[in-house]
Motif scaffolding. Structure first.
Motif, PDB file in Angstrom:
ATOM      1  N   SER A  33       5.642 -10.887  -3.217  1.00  0.00           N
ATOM      2  CA  SER A  33       6.633 -11.109  -2.160  1.00  0.00           C
ATOM      3  C   SER A  33       7.911 -10.339  -2.433  1.00  0.00           C
ATOM      4  CB  SER A  33       7.004 -12.595  -2.050  1.00  0.00           C
ATOM      5  OG  SER A  33       5.865 -13.337  -1.785  1.00  0.00           O
ATOM      6  N   VAL A  34       8.391 -10.457  -3.654  1.00  0.00           N
ATOM      7  CA  VAL A  34       9.623  -9.745  -3.992  1.00  0.00           C
ATOM      8  C   VAL A  34       9.415  -8.247  -3.775  1.00  0.00           C
ATOM      9  CG1 VAL A  34      11.186  -9.110  -5.878  1.00  0.00           C
ATOM     10  CG2 VAL A  34      10.458 -11.484  -5.616  1.00  0.00           C
ATOM     11  N   ALA A  35       8.292  -7.745  -4.278  1.00  0.00           N
ATOM     12  CA  ALA A  35       8.006  -6.315  -4.135  1.00  0.00           C
ATOM     13  C   ALA A  35       7.920  -5.935  -2.655  1.00  0.00           C
ATOM     14  CB  ALA A  35       6.703  -5.961  -4.853  1.00  0.00           C
ATOM     15  N   LEU A  40       8.966  -3.276   2.066  1.00  0.00           N
ATOM     16  CA  LEU A  40       8.470  -3.442   3.434  1.00  0.00           C
ATOM     17  C   LEU A  40       7.258  -2.551   3.721  1.00  0.00           C
ATOM     18  CD1 LEU A  40      11.602  -3.847   5.726  1.00  0.00           C
ATOM     19  CD2 LEU A  40      10.021  -5.590   4.895  1.00  0.00           C
ATOM     20  N   ASN A  41       6.419  -2.420   2.731  1.00  0.00           N
ATOM     21  CA  ASN A  41       5.245  -1.568   2.895  1.00  0.00           C
ATOM     22  C   ASN A  41       4.174  -2.083   1.939  1.00  0.00           C
ATOM     23  OD1 ASN A  41       3.555   0.678   1.736  1.00  0.00           O
ATOM     24  ND2 ASN A  41       4.488   1.748   3.452  1.00  0.00           N
ATOM     25  N   ARG A  42       2.993  -2.363   2.492  1.00  0.00           N
ATOM     26  CA  ARG A  42       1.965  -3.004   1.696  1.00  0.00           C
ATOM     27  C   ARG A  42       1.536  -2.165   0.498  1.00  0.00           C
ATOM     28  NH1 ARG A  42      -3.947  -5.438   3.483  1.00  0.00           N
ATOM     29  NH2 ARG A  42      -4.793  -5.235   1.385  1.00  0.00           N
ATOM     30  N   GLU A  43       1.320  -0.865   0.748  1.00  0.00           N
ATOM     31  CA  GLU A  43       0.862   0.000  -0.337  1.00  0.00           C
ATOM     32  C   GLU A  43       1.871   0.056  -1.480  1.00  0.00           C
ATOM     33  OE1 GLU A  43      -0.250   4.337   0.282  1.00  0.00           O
ATOM     34  OE2 GLU A  43      -1.430   3.250   1.788  1.00  0.00           O
ATOM     35  N   ASP A  44       3.129   0.260  -1.114  1.00  0.00           N
ATOM     36  CA  ASP A  44       4.185   0.318  -2.135  1.00  0.00           C
ATOM     37  C   ASP A  44       4.295  -0.991  -2.886  1.00  0.00           C
ATOM     38  OD1 ASP A  44       4.793   2.864  -1.438  1.00  0.00           O
ATOM     39  OD2 ASP A  44       6.546   2.357  -0.230  1.00  0.00           O
TER      40      ASP A  44
ATOM     41  N   PRO B  49       4.503 -12.716   2.487  1.00  0.00           N
ATOM     42  CA  PRO B  49       3.385 -11.794   2.759  1.00  0.00           C
ATOM     43  C   PRO B  49       2.211 -12.163   1.848  1.00  0.00           C
ATOM     44  CG  PRO B  49       5.045 -10.728   1.408  1.00  0.00           C
ATOM     45  CD  PRO B  49       5.608 -12.057   1.801  1.00  0.00           C
ATOM     46  N   PRO B  50       1.011 -12.287   2.406  1.00  0.00           N
ATOM     47  CA  PRO B  50      -0.108 -12.764   1.589  1.00  0.00           C
ATOM     48  C   PRO B  50      -0.557 -11.753   0.534  1.00  0.00           C
ATOM     49  CG  PRO B  50      -0.867 -12.136   3.768  1.00  0.00           C
ATOM     50  CD  PRO B  50       0.625 -12.009   3.789  1.00  0.00           C
ATOM     51  N   ALA B  52      -3.155  -9.842  -1.347  1.00  0.00           N
ATOM     52  CA  ALA B  52      -4.543  -9.465  -1.032  1.00  0.00           C
ATOM     53  C   ALA B  52      -5.467  -9.793  -2.196  1.00  0.00           C
ATOM     54  CB  ALA B  52      -4.610  -7.976  -0.724  1.00  0.00           C
ATOM     55  N   ALA B  53      -6.707 -10.189  -1.859  1.00  0.00           N
ATOM     56  CA  ALA B  53      -7.675 -10.526  -2.899  1.00  0.00           C
ATOM     57  C   ALA B  53      -7.949  -9.325  -3.802  1.00  0.00           C
ATOM     58  CB  ALA B  53      -8.970 -11.014  -2.265  1.00  0.00           C
ATOM     59  N   SER B  54      -7.928  -8.135  -3.185  1.00  0.00           N
ATOM     60  CA  SER B  54      -8.196  -6.928  -3.984  1.00  0.00           C
ATOM     61  C   SER B  54      -7.083  -6.692  -5.010  1.00  0.00           C
ATOM     62  CB  SER B  54      -8.331  -5.718  -3.075  1.00  0.00           C
ATOM     63  OG  SER B  54      -7.154  -5.581  -2.297  1.00  0.00           O
ATOM     64  N   LEU B  55      -5.852  -7.001  -4.615  1.00  0.00           N
ATOM     65  CA  LEU B  55      -4.740  -6.834  -5.557  1.00  0.00           C
ATOM     66  C   LEU B  55      -4.860  -7.844  -6.696  1.00  0.00           C
ATOM     67  CD1 LEU B  55      -2.055  -5.615  -6.488  1.00  0.00           C
ATOM     68  CD2 LEU B  55      -0.867  -7.186  -4.965  1.00  0.00           C
ATOM     69  N   ARG B  56      -5.201  -9.082  -6.338  1.00  0.00           N
ATOM     70  CA  ARG B  56      -5.348 -10.112  -7.365  1.00  0.00           C
ATOM     71  C   ARG B  56      -6.404  -9.684  -8.383  1.00  0.00           C
ATOM     72  NH1 ARG B  56      -8.941 -14.384  -8.140  1.00  0.00           N
ATOM     73  NH2 ARG B  56      -8.101 -15.993  -9.522  1.00  0.00           N
ATOM     74  N   LYS B  57      -7.508  -9.165  -7.865  1.00  0.00           N
ATOM     75  CA  LYS B  57      -8.598  -8.752  -8.740  1.00  0.00           C
ATOM     76  C   LYS B  57      -8.111  -7.661  -9.695  1.00  0.00           C
ATOM     77  CE  LYS B  57     -13.414  -7.224  -8.450  1.00  0.00           C
ATOM     78  NZ  LYS B  57     -13.399  -5.753  -8.631  1.00  0.00           N
ATOM     79  N   SER B  58      -7.362  -6.737  -9.137  1.00  0.00           N
ATOM     80  CA  SER B  58      -6.899  -5.637  -9.971  1.00  0.00           C
ATOM     81  C   SER B  58      -5.859  -6.110 -10.997  1.00  0.00           C
ATOM     82  CB  SER B  58      -6.409  -4.535  -9.041  1.00  0.00           C
ATOM     83  OG  SER B  58      -5.334  -3.884  -9.541  1.00  0.00           O
TER      84      SER B  58
END
Ligand SMILES: [Zn+2]
Ligand SMILES: [Zn+2]
Lengths: 203, 266
Positions: A33-35, A40-44, B49-50, B52-58
């Protein structure tokens, strides 16, 4: 509380997978969340979260249990967040927040009109946050969007509680004023459009 | 803007009622308070913001992608010897790319390895070839020898001195925790023996250097470091004399030759 967290950290250091999973599950959402709020960008935000947890894992031996683990975790990575935030802020697009950027922050409802309004307001909120000084913005994000406690923020940023609170007040006041001014500008622009339309109707 | 009372009330932790009471009688604060309330409502209505399961896995896989500083210290000696598996090597490299302290420790260790294989000036190389061939031994087998630990510490200290740092500076860095535990241990040995031995050592360097300079002209810094390496190598060789057959490990022989005292000392 911190003694229990120290034990968890020690278990992670000894290579216990269960302990590391517990740490990720306890703090993963918060860190992400903090990140996210800073980028404001999922990838980042995902990349930043990885970086934060990598650093956390590598620095577990430095945790002595004298402060809340979440504050320690975030203080390790504060520079990463701020660095990324500065880079983002230099990009023009950051102040013109997109629909996609705020979508993950909105509750889905059955009312599309209310949802659209909420989306506009949220975009306004984030572009106002991007305009205020960084030292104010980060405290507002951590407190009002990520829900961190004053002492967690204080320890993370190495600031006394009083400073955290007064910056938070100033941050809120600045953001609130900017939002109102935008509303007013939009309001008058809206009035102008109505007028132009009316004039068009007459002609 | 505001008369300042809202901020004072906020810092004092006043109730919303107290805030409204003031705002009710103060026009500037009334407007600010209305703005604050509507903004607060805006941010309170948001969700996180949720993840992601893929992030958790990583994130869960991180312990397999890198090592902690403790882990790096355990792996480093093996890495220096080239006795490290591909997975561990990748994890170590990943850690070193992010951790300045461990990267420094690694550099120090690698630096001492380079010192252990000094490149002899041509005139000396000729003499070395003529010297009696040494029994094969593992390049790093000597590290198991407690005397060798001190020798390594000397080498590290020398490296540092030759690069223009002073031992006190290094010691300070050791205390401030910039260097890993193992390196700290090695340097502590160096520090304790350094104080009383560094004088003698410097004298030795100067003497050796004078001899070399007289013979071969100025080789500068490289010559000094080579000289020192031969100096301590030959002295450990001498001290260990008959024990050498104990070092059974056959890899990485010391360039096929090993100096004896007489082979290089003029
Ligand atoms: Zn007032
Ligand atoms: Zn490290």
């Amino acid at each position: 509380m911190s003694a229990e967290e120290k034990t968890l950290v020690d278990r992670c250091r000894q290579g216990e997978d269960d302990a590391w999973r517990e740490l990720v599950d306890r703090f993963g959402q918060k860190v992400y969340s903090v990140a996210y709020h800073f980028t404001l960008n999922r990838e980042d935000a995902e990349e930043l979260s990885q970086e934060i947890f990598l650093k956390t894992f590598e620095n577990l031996h430095r945790y002595d249990g004298s402060f809340p683990l979440v504050a320690w975790l975030l203080s390790i990575s504060r520079n990463l967040c701020i660095d990324r935030y500065r880079r983002k802020k230099r990009e023009k697009s950051f102040r013109f927040v997109s629909d996609d950027a705020v979508a993950p922050l909105l509750k889905s409802t059955d009312d599309p009109a209310a949802e659209a309004l909420k989306k506009e307001r949220t975009k306004l909120l984030f572009s106002a946050i991007a305009e205020i000084p960084e030292d104010l913005a980060e405290i507002l994000v951590l407190r009002d969007l990520d829900g961190l406690a004053y002492d967690e923020i204080g320890k993370m940023l190495e600031l006394p509680d009083g400073t955290v609170k007064s910056r938070l007040f100033r941050a809120r006041a600045e953001v609130a004023r900017r939002i109102r001014e935008r509303h007013e500008r939009r309001g008058s622009a809206g009035a102008f459009q109505t007028l132009a339309l009316a004039a068009g109707g007459v002609l | 803007m505001s008369c300042g009372e809202l901020e004072r009330l906020f810092l004092a932790g006043a109730s919303p009622e107290a805030v409204r009471r003031h705002a009710g009688g103060c026009a500037t604060c009334a407007r600010l308070n209305a703005d604050l309330e509507s903004t607060a409502e805006m941010s309170a209505g948001l969700v996180l913001p949720p993840l992601a399961a893929s992030l958790r896995k990583s994130l869960l896989e991180i312990p397999r992608r890198t090592v902690s500083c403790d882990g790096a210290e355990r792996l480093l000696p093996f890495a220096v010897e080239g006795e490290i598996g591909a997975d561990d090597e990748r994890r170590l490299a990943s850690h070193l790319s992010r951790c300045a302290a461990c990267a420094e420790a690694a550099e120090t260790l690698l630096g001492s390895r380079d010192l252990a294989q000094p490149i002899a000036p041509p005139w000396l190389a000729a003499r070395l070839t003529a010297a009696r061939p040494a029994k094969e031994r593992g390049l790093w087998a000597w590290i198991l020898d407690p005397k060798a630990v001190i020798a390594v510490a000397y080498a590290a200290a020398l490296l540092v001195m030759l690069l223009g740092f002073n031992p006190a500076d290094l010691a300070r860095r050791v205390r401030s925790g910039q260097i890993g535990e193992n390196t700290r241990a090695a340097v502590t040995v160096a520090e304790s023996s350094l104080t009383d031995r560094v004088g003698a050592l410097q004298e030795k360097i100067a003497r050796t250097f004078a001899i070399w300079k007289g013979r071969a002209g100025g080789y500068g810094r490289a010559a000094v470091s080579n000289a020192m390496m031969f100096l301590w190598k030959s002295s450990t060789t001498k001290e260990r004399g008959g024990e050498r057959s104990r070092n059974r490990d056959g890899r990485g022989a010391f360039k096929g030759t090993e100096m004896t005292n007489t082979s290089w000392r003029a």
